[in-house]
Design an enzyme around this catalytic site. Sequence first.
Site, short mmCIF file in Angstrom:
data_model
loop_
_atom_site.label_atom_id
_atom_site.label_comp_id
_atom_site.label_asym_id
_atom_site.label_seq_id
_atom_site.Cartn_x
_atom_site.Cartn_y
_atom_site.Cartn_z
N ASP A 1 12.92 39.31 16.70
CA ASP A 1 12.88 40.57 17.75
C ASP A 1 12.37 41.35 16.67
O ASP A 1 12.33 41.62 15.32
CB ASP A 1 14.51 41.16 18.15
N GLU A 2 11.39 41.96 17.08
CA GLU A 2 11.57 43.42 16.82
C GLU A 2 9.64 43.28 15.26
O GLU A 2 10.17 43.53 14.10
CB GLU A 2 12.04 44.65 16.09
N VAL A 3 9.07 42.23 15.55
CA VAL A 3 8.27 41.75 14.32
C VAL A 3 7.51 42.46 13.22
O VAL A 3 7.40 42.00 12.12
CB VAL A 3 7.75 39.84 14.74
N GLN A 4 7.39 43.40 14.10
CA GLN A 4 6.78 44.92 13.61
C GLN A 4 6.85 45.42 12.13
O GLN A 4 6.75 45.78 11.17
CB GLN A 4 6.26 45.43 14.40
#
Length: 85
Positions: free
Chosen positions: A51-54
């Site tokens: 999740d939330e790879v950024q």
Amino acid sequence: NIIVFKPKIDNRYSDTEIVSHSGAKVPCLVVDRAQEILKKVNMDTEVVAIDEVQFFDTFILRINSSVLPANIQPLITSNHPARYW
């Protein structure tokens, strides 16, 4: 076997879960750096959900494309897909 990860920096709703805006929760492993994900994957792993790879460092690109064994399916989520893909 599915292993779910999120970056440590993402502690808005929970330190140990991924939480949707509607309140749904999924337990997860929390890591500081993308490379730590590889240490948690084992022979029984079928899916690695991130999740939330950024919020991860650029090593996350290698996890998505070439570092995971061929039998493991990566599932990547981000609110900012243009940053990496």
